[in-house]
Design an enzyme around this catalytic site. Structure first.
Site, short mmCIF file in Angstrom:
data_model
loop_
_atom_site.label_atom_id
_atom_site.label_comp_id
_atom_site.label_asym_id
_atom_site.label_seq_id
_atom_site.Cartn_x
_atom_site.Cartn_y
_atom_site.Cartn_z
N ASP A 204 0.85 -1.18 0.00
CA ASP A 204 0.00 0.00 0.00
C ASP A 204 0.90 1.24 0.00
O ASP A 204 1.88 1.31 0.75
CB ASP A 204 -0.90 -0.01 1.24
CG ASP A 204 -1.93 1.10 1.22
OD1 ASP A 204 -2.98 0.91 0.58
OD2 ASP A 204 -1.67 2.16 1.84
N ASN A 212 -2.87 12.78 -3.22
CA ASN A 212 -3.93 13.21 -4.14
C ASN A 212 -4.43 14.61 -3.78
O ASN A 212 -4.65 15.46 -4.65
CB ASN A 212 -5.10 12.22 -4.09
CG ASN A 212 -4.98 11.14 -5.16
OD1 ASN A 212 -4.35 11.34 -6.19
ND2 ASN A 212 -5.59 10.00 -4.92
N ASP A 221 -2.02 9.60 -10.22
CA ASP A 221 -1.90 8.57 -11.26
C ASP A 221 -0.43 8.34 -11.63
O ASP A 221 0.00 7.20 -11.84
CB ASP A 221 -2.68 8.97 -12.51
CG ASP A 221 -4.19 8.91 -12.30
OD1 ASP A 221 -4.62 8.32 -11.28
OD2 ASP A 221 -4.92 9.44 -13.16
N ASP A 247 -4.58 2.37 -4.50
CA ASP A 247 -3.13 2.52 -4.32
C ASP A 247 -2.53 1.25 -3.74
O ASP A 247 -1.46 1.28 -3.13
CB ASP A 247 -2.83 3.70 -3.41
CG ASP A 247 -3.46 3.54 -2.02
OD1 ASP A 247 -4.53 2.90 -1.92
OD2 ASP A 247 -2.89 4.05 -1.04
#
Length: 324
Positions: A204, A212, A221, A247
């Site tokens: 993770d 973000n 991204d 993620d």
């Protein structure tokens, strides 16, 4: 008088001489027809046969052979066929022949060849018919090309069905398919007395929501693709790397025990934290947490996933950026 008698009386066939029948066939058949002597010289030819050489009069080929008309390799092949027919008395049906003309054009024939007998039943040569199947061959070639294109497309569709578009890694659905198959393989290996096993890494990206929110989803991204590329380039060809979701990533490690999985996890953690991204001339360091599990006696794929997920949860709770 019966209906049968009326029918028979009413039918008056038009009688043609054999000469007229032969003339009709030789003048009008679209298939070529020829007769040859024992030396493979033409005795009699249909009009279609001479047309293919740009001639009008069928008598123009009398006394000539294939060596006067075709490339030597073609004529040699035809001569061998005719010698075999005259030796055995057996016809050759549906022979596919290829004629490369002087201008480079290719003509395809379907040829049938037969022994030619005299009045005493002795073989005095051969005769045969050929049909121009060039258009059919072109169609077959076109269909072959179309089929190849469909094959490429189908392979691409199959690939797209298991590949995550953003990361380029295998997707979640393919993860569970691969995990189930891997469990079956190693279950069989274990049943034969071998201690071999495989391990699972769940990964993770730490604080991905902050990334973000702070830098935007486009950069998020980019971060996912960055991590995906590093995971793929720092694992073995025999390993399977997946984007598990959002993620999160997963790696199936064949022939790897828990110690080996933890060592790889640590190398990946250091590689990713040591390979920052750049945005507006600023380096942004990414960190990951990893959970490990090894196949032992689990019956269901979810069992090993839950074990690795529990370890990932511990890594997160213990401060992140670590392997458990």
């Amino acid at each position: 008088m019966s209906n049968k008698d009326n029918h028979e009386r009413a039918f008056e066939p038009c009688v043609l001489s054999q000469t007229k029948i032969i003339e009709t066939i030789m003048e009008n058949s679209q298939d070529t027809i020829y007769f040859k002597d024992k030396d493979s010289r033409f005795l009699f030819n249909s009009r279609a046969h001479v047309f293919q050489f740009g001639l009008e009069d069928p008598r123009a080929l009398i006394g000539k052979s294939d060596y006067d008309l075709y490339p030597r390799i073609f004529a040699d092949s035809a001569r061998r066929d005719e010698e075999e027919i005259m030796r055995t008395g057996q016809p050759i049906i549906g022979r596919i022949e290829r004629w490369v003309k002087d201008d480079g054009d290719v003509v395809w024939f379907s040829a049938s060849k037969y022994p030619l007998y005299d009045d005493d039943g002795q073989i005095l040569g051969t005769w045969g018919t050929t049909r121009d199947i060039t258009d059919l061959k072109k169609t077959e070639k076109e269909l072959e090309l179309v089929n190849r294109e469909y094959e490429v497309l189908n392979n691409k569709l199959k690939e797209l069905s298991v590949i995550d578009e953003l990361s380029g890694l295998y997707n979640r659905r393919h993860f569970y398919d691969t995990l189930s198959k891997t469990m079956k393989i190693f279950s069989r290996v274990r049943s034969r007395g071998y201690a071999s096993s495989f391990s699972l890494l769940l990964i993770d990206i730490d604080d991905f929501k902050y990334i973000n929110d702070e830098y935007g989803h486009v950069f998020g991204d980019i971060a996912i693709r960055h991590v995906a590329q590093l995971l793929r380039s720092h694992t073995r060809l025999s390993d399977y790397v997946f984007r598990y979701g959002g993620d999160e990533f997963a790696i199936i490690l064949p022939d790897t025990d828990i110690k080996g999985a933890q060592e790889l996890g640590e190398r990946l953690r250091r590689t990713i934290s040591g390979t920052p991204l750049t945005r507006d001339n600023h380096e942004i360091t990414l960190e990951i947490s990893l959970g490990t599990a090894t196949f032992d006696e689990q019956v269901d794929a979810m069992d090993i996933v839950q074990q690795a997920d529990q370890k990932l949860y511990e890594a997160k709770n213990n401060g992140k950026n670590q392997v458990c």
